[in-house]
Scaffold this motif. Sequence first.
Motif, PDB file in Angstrom:
ATOM      1  N   GLY A  13     -18.355  10.944 -41.748  1.00 35.29           N
ATOM      2  CA  GLY A  13     -18.957  10.462 -42.986  1.00 35.29           C
ATOM      3  C   GLY A  13     -20.467  10.517 -43.031  1.00 35.29           C
ATOM      4  O   GLY A  13     -21.069  10.220 -44.065  1.00 35.29           O
ATOM      5  N   ALA A  14     -21.102  10.902 -41.917  1.00 33.02           N
ATOM      6  CA  ALA A  14     -22.564  11.026 -41.915  1.00 33.02           C
ATOM      7  C   ALA A  14     -22.973  12.365 -42.523  1.00 33.02           C
ATOM      8  O   ALA A  14     -22.322  13.386 -42.301  1.00 33.02           O
ATOM      9  CB  ALA A  14     -23.102  10.909 -40.496  1.00 33.02           C
ATOM     10  N   ASP A  15     -24.034  12.346 -43.288  1.00 34.27           N
ATOM     11  CA  ASP A  15     -24.557  13.577 -43.880  1.00 34.27           C
ATOM     12  C   ASP A  15     -25.596  14.241 -42.981  1.00 34.27           C
ATOM     13  O   ASP A  15     -25.616  15.469 -42.835  1.00 34.27           O
ATOM     14  CB  ASP A  15     -25.178  13.276 -45.244  1.00 34.27           C
ATOM     15  CG  ASP A  15     -24.158  12.711 -46.217  1.00 34.27           C
ATOM     16  OD1 ASP A  15     -23.266  13.469 -46.626  1.00 34.27           O
ATOM     17  OD2 ASP A  15     -24.249  11.505 -46.535  1.00 34.27           O
ATOM     18  N   ARG A  16     -26.464  13.413 -42.396  1.00 30.88           N
ATOM     19  CA  ARG A  16     -27.486  13.910 -41.478  1.00 30.88           C
ATOM     20  C   ARG A  16     -27.435  13.080 -40.199  1.00 30.88           C
ATOM     21  O   ARG A  16     -27.297  11.855 -40.267  1.00 30.88           O
ATOM     22  CB  ARG A  16     -28.884  13.857 -42.105  1.00 30.88           C
ATOM     23  CG  ARG A  16     -29.031  14.766 -43.323  1.00 30.88           C
ATOM     24  CD  ARG A  16     -30.431  14.745 -43.919  1.00 30.88           C
ATOM     25  NE  ARG A  16     -30.517  15.653 -45.068  1.00 30.88           N
ATOM     26  CZ  ARG A  16     -31.615  15.862 -45.791  1.00 30.88           C
ATOM     27  NH1 ARG A  16     -32.748  15.201 -45.495  1.00 30.88           N
ATOM     28  NH2 ARG A  16     -31.605  16.705 -46.804  1.00 30.88           N
ATOM     29  N   VAL A  17     -27.548  13.760 -39.075  1.00 31.53           N
ATOM     30  CA  VAL A  17     -27.419  13.093 -37.775  1.00 31.53           C
ATOM     31  C   VAL A  17     -28.641  13.394 -36.930  1.00 31.53           C
ATOM     32  O   VAL A  17     -29.039  14.561 -36.790  1.00 31.53           O
ATOM     33  CB  VAL A  17     -26.154  13.581 -37.028  1.00 31.53           C
ATOM     34  CG1 VAL A  17     -26.104  13.004 -35.615  1.00 31.53           C
ATOM     35  CG2 VAL A  17     -24.897  13.209 -37.806  1.00 31.53           C
ATOM     36  N   ARG A  37     -20.410  16.675 -27.349  1.00 31.86           N
ATOM     37  CA  ARG A  37     -19.456  15.833 -28.085  1.00 31.86           C
ATOM     38  C   ARG A  37     -19.985  15.506 -29.482  1.00 31.86           C
ATOM     39  O   ARG A  37     -19.243  15.533 -30.466  1.00 31.86           O
ATOM     40  CB  ARG A  37     -19.192  14.535 -27.317  1.00 31.86           C
ATOM     41  CG  ARG A  37     -18.358  14.711 -26.060  1.00 31.86           C
ATOM     42  CD  ARG A  37     -17.866  13.375 -25.530  1.00 31.86           C
ATOM     43  NE  ARG A  37     -17.151  13.579 -24.280  1.00 31.86           N
ATOM     44  CZ  ARG A  37     -17.630  13.246 -23.086  1.00 31.86           C
ATOM     45  NH1 ARG A  37     -18.807  12.651 -22.994  1.00 31.86           N
ATOM     46  NH2 ARG A  37     -16.920  13.469 -22.000  1.00 31.86           N
ATOM     47  N   VAL A  38     -21.267  15.180 -29.551  1.00 33.23           N
ATOM     48  CA  VAL A  38     -21.858  14.854 -30.853  1.00 33.23           C
ATOM     49  C   VAL A  38     -21.906  16.091 -31.737  1.00 33.23           C
ATOM     50  O   VAL A  38     -21.579  16.045 -32.931  1.00 33.23           O
ATOM     51  CB  VAL A  38     -23.265  14.257 -30.670  1.00 33.23           C
ATOM     52  CG1 VAL A  38     -23.880  13.934 -32.029  1.00 33.23           C
ATOM     53  CG2 VAL A  38     -23.225  13.007 -29.798  1.00 33.23           C
ATOM     54  N   ILE A  39     -22.309  17.207 -31.158  1.00 31.69           N
ATOM     55  CA  ILE A  39     -22.412  18.449 -31.926  1.00 31.69           C
ATOM     56  C   ILE A  39     -21.039  18.867 -32.453  1.00 31.69           C
ATOM     57  O   ILE A  39     -20.886  19.244 -33.624  1.00 31.69           O
ATOM     58  CB  ILE A  39     -23.035  19.555 -31.055  1.00 31.69           C
ATOM     59  CG1 ILE A  39     -24.489  19.213 -30.734  1.00 31.69           C
ATOM     60  CG2 ILE A  39     -22.941  20.912 -31.761  1.00 31.69           C
ATOM     61  CD1 ILE A  39     -25.099  20.074 -29.641  1.00 31.69           C
ATOM     62  N   ASP A  40     -20.027  18.813 -31.590  1.00 29.29           N
ATOM     63  CA  ASP A  40     -18.683  19.208 -32.006  1.00 29.29           C
ATOM     64  C   ASP A  40     -18.143  18.268 -33.081  1.00 29.29           C
ATOM     65  O   ASP A  40     -17.472  18.710 -34.030  1.00 29.29           O
ATOM     66  CB  ASP A  40     -17.739  19.226 -30.803  1.00 29.29           C
ATOM     67  CG  ASP A  40     -18.097  20.317 -29.801  1.00 29.29           C
ATOM     68  OD1 ASP A  40     -18.886  21.216 -30.149  1.00 29.29           O
ATOM     69  OD2 ASP A  40     -17.602  20.249 -28.654  1.00 29.29           O
ATOM     70  N   ALA A  41     -18.430  16.971 -32.942  1.00 26.77           N
ATOM     71  CA  ALA A  41     -18.000  16.017 -33.970  1.00 26.77           C
ATOM     72  C   ALA A  41     -18.698  16.302 -35.293  1.00 26.77           C
ATOM     73  O   ALA A  41     -18.094  16.201 -36.371  1.00 26.77           O
ATOM     74  CB  ALA A  41     -18.289  14.588 -33.513  1.00 26.77           C
ATOM     75  N   ALA A  42     -19.976  16.677 -35.218  1.00 29.60           N
ATOM     76  CA  ALA A  42     -20.732  17.004 -36.431  1.00 29.60           C
ATOM     77  C   ALA A  42     -20.164  18.244 -37.105  1.00 29.60           C
ATOM     78  O   ALA A  42     -20.069  18.319 -38.341  1.00 29.60           O
ATOM     79  CB  ALA A  42     -22.206  17.213 -36.088  1.00 29.60           C
ATOM     80  N   ALA A  43     -19.778  19.238 -36.307  1.00 26.15           N
ATOM     81  CA  ALA A  43     -19.184  20.456 -36.857  1.00 26.15           C
ATOM     82  C   ALA A  43     -17.865  20.130 -37.555  1.00 26.15           C
ATOM     83  O   ALA A  43     -17.585  20.604 -38.668  1.00 26.15           O
ATOM     84  CB  ALA A  43     -18.974  21.481 -35.752  1.00 26.15           C
ATOM     85  N   ALA A  44     -17.044  19.310 -36.909  1.00 25.30           N
ATOM     86  CA  ALA A  44     -15.742  18.957 -37.476  1.00 25.30           C
ATOM     87  C   ALA A  44     -15.886  18.125 -38.754  1.00 25.30           C
ATOM     88  O   ALA A  44     -15.057  18.226 -39.667  1.00 25.30           O
ATOM     89  CB  ALA A  44     -14.917  18.189 -36.448  1.00 25.30           C
ATOM     90  N   ALA A  45     -16.942  17.317 -38.815  1.00 23.31           N
ATOM     91  CA  ALA A  45     -17.135  16.421 -39.963  1.00 23.31           C
ATOM     92  C   ALA A  45     -17.893  17.082 -41.106  1.00 23.31           C
ATOM     93  O   ALA A  45     -18.068  16.472 -42.164  1.00 23.31           O
ATOM     94  CB  ALA A  45     -17.862  15.157 -39.516  1.00 23.31           C
ATOM     95  N   GLY A  46     -18.375  18.295 -40.895  1.00 15.80           N
ATOM     96  CA  GLY A  46     -19.130  18.970 -41.948  1.00 15.80           C
ATOM     97  C   GLY A  46     -20.501  18.379 -42.204  1.00 15.80           C
ATOM     98  O   GLY A  46     -20.984  18.366 -43.344  1.00 15.80           O
ATOM     99  N   VAL A  47     -21.151  17.897 -41.139  1.00 11.18           N
ATOM    100  CA  VAL A  47     -22.495  17.320 -41.270  1.00 11.18           C
ATOM    101  C   VAL A  47     -23.461  18.354 -41.842  1.00 11.18           C
ATOM    102  O   VAL A  47     -23.444  19.534 -41.456  1.00 11.18           O
ATOM    103  CB  VAL A  47     -22.973  16.818 -39.886  1.00 11.18           C
ATOM    104  CG1 VAL A  47     -24.473  16.531 -39.880  1.00 11.18           C
ATOM    105  CG2 VAL A  47     -22.196  15.568 -39.489  1.00 11.18           C
ATOM    106  N   GLN A  48     -24.299  17.920 -42.773  1.00 12.08           N
ATOM    107  CA  GLN A  48     -25.212  18.830 -43.457  1.00 12.08           C
ATOM    108  C   GLN A  48     -26.402  19.247 -42.603  1.00 12.08           C
ATOM    109  O   GLN A  48     -26.961  20.325 -42.779  1.00 12.08           O
ATOM    110  CB  GLN A  48     -25.728  18.175 -44.745  1.00 12.08           C
ATOM    111  CG  GLN A  48     -24.654  17.856 -45.758  1.00 12.08           C
ATOM    112  CD  GLN A  48     -25.203  17.067 -46.918  1.00 12.08           C
ATOM    113  OE1 GLN A  48     -26.411  16.945 -47.120  1.00 12.08           O
ATOM    114  NE2 GLN A  48     -24.292  16.490 -47.707  1.00 12.08           N
ATOM    115  N   GLN A  49     -26.797  18.376 -41.681  1.00  8.17           N
ATOM    116  CA  GLN A  49     -27.952  18.669 -40.827  1.00  8.17           C
ATOM    117  C   GLN A  49     -27.865  17.826 -39.564  1.00  8.17           C
ATOM    118  O   GLN A  49     -27.639  16.615 -39.631  1.00  8.17           O
ATOM    119  CB  GLN A  49     -29.270  18.359 -41.548  1.00  8.17           C
ATOM    120  CG  GLN A  49     -30.516  18.637 -40.705  1.00  8.17           C
ATOM    121  CD  GLN A  49     -31.788  18.117 -41.366  1.00  8.17           C
ATOM    122  OE1 GLN A  49     -31.722  17.245 -42.237  1.00  8.17           O
ATOM    123  NE2 GLN A  49     -32.922  18.654 -40.970  1.00  8.17           N
TER     124      GLN A  49
END
Length: 285
Positions: A67-71, A88-100
Amino acid sequence: MTLLVTAASGHLGRLVLDSLLDRGVDPDTIRAGARQPESLAAYSERGVQAVPLDYGVPASVTAAVDGADRVLLISGSEVGQRVEQHARVIDAAAAAGVQQLVYTSAPQATTSPLVLAPEHKATEEHLAASGVPATVLRNNWYTENYADDLEVAREHGVLVTSAGDGRVPSASRADFAEGAAVVLTTDGHVGQVYELAGDVAWDFATLAQAMSEVLGREVALQQLSPEERLAQLQSVGLDAGTAGFVVALEGNIRDGILDHADGTLSRLIGRPTTPLVDGLRALTP
């Protein structure tokens, strides 16, 4: 828009939270991840969402990122484990569709022989391969790195190093935190790699002079050979591994590896970086 700050209870993380709030970011849109979210109670009282996030616990990473947009991925402190933790953070961001995803890296991480660089290099490579839109902040030295040396100088009137004529363009941790907050809250940074440093590269004679000014007593500079420095550090209680790490870092500085400052950080934050004397003075009681 939801902004996630990882390692939010650390020195840099708290300063990033402060800077976001100072910039007028709605506290309800800030998510602060920490191993012990209760340690962020002062921020929770202001409306910031404090959530569990432990780089070593994958489920906590996934939940925090969702649910985060930017991390902002603040690099971990556990040397030897950081590549896996950051991934782990990067892969989670990829799976979640993080914008940045904004990552705090090391100076010239992909090309530098800096002893700290390899884990950052590997993280940057993983980030690039992930496809997550990213900004890399390659933070140079924090003036706060010399807090212990300042206390030694206060007690003994000496600054000991094996860094020779090496120069360090340090800035206060708050300067780097403000840079991260700017990148998180303004557009145009995706795809950028920023080499961030203080405006002025100083040598250790200058550091000794600055300590003298701050402490109100003469601080003498004592330059040792790497071998002498290693023995000196062990004589004051450092284990062989830690002492060797310090000597390696000072060798990197001696070789000029940190000596590059082009004003990127000051342009990013819209003001000069904190002068060395002021940064040291902030460390005194």
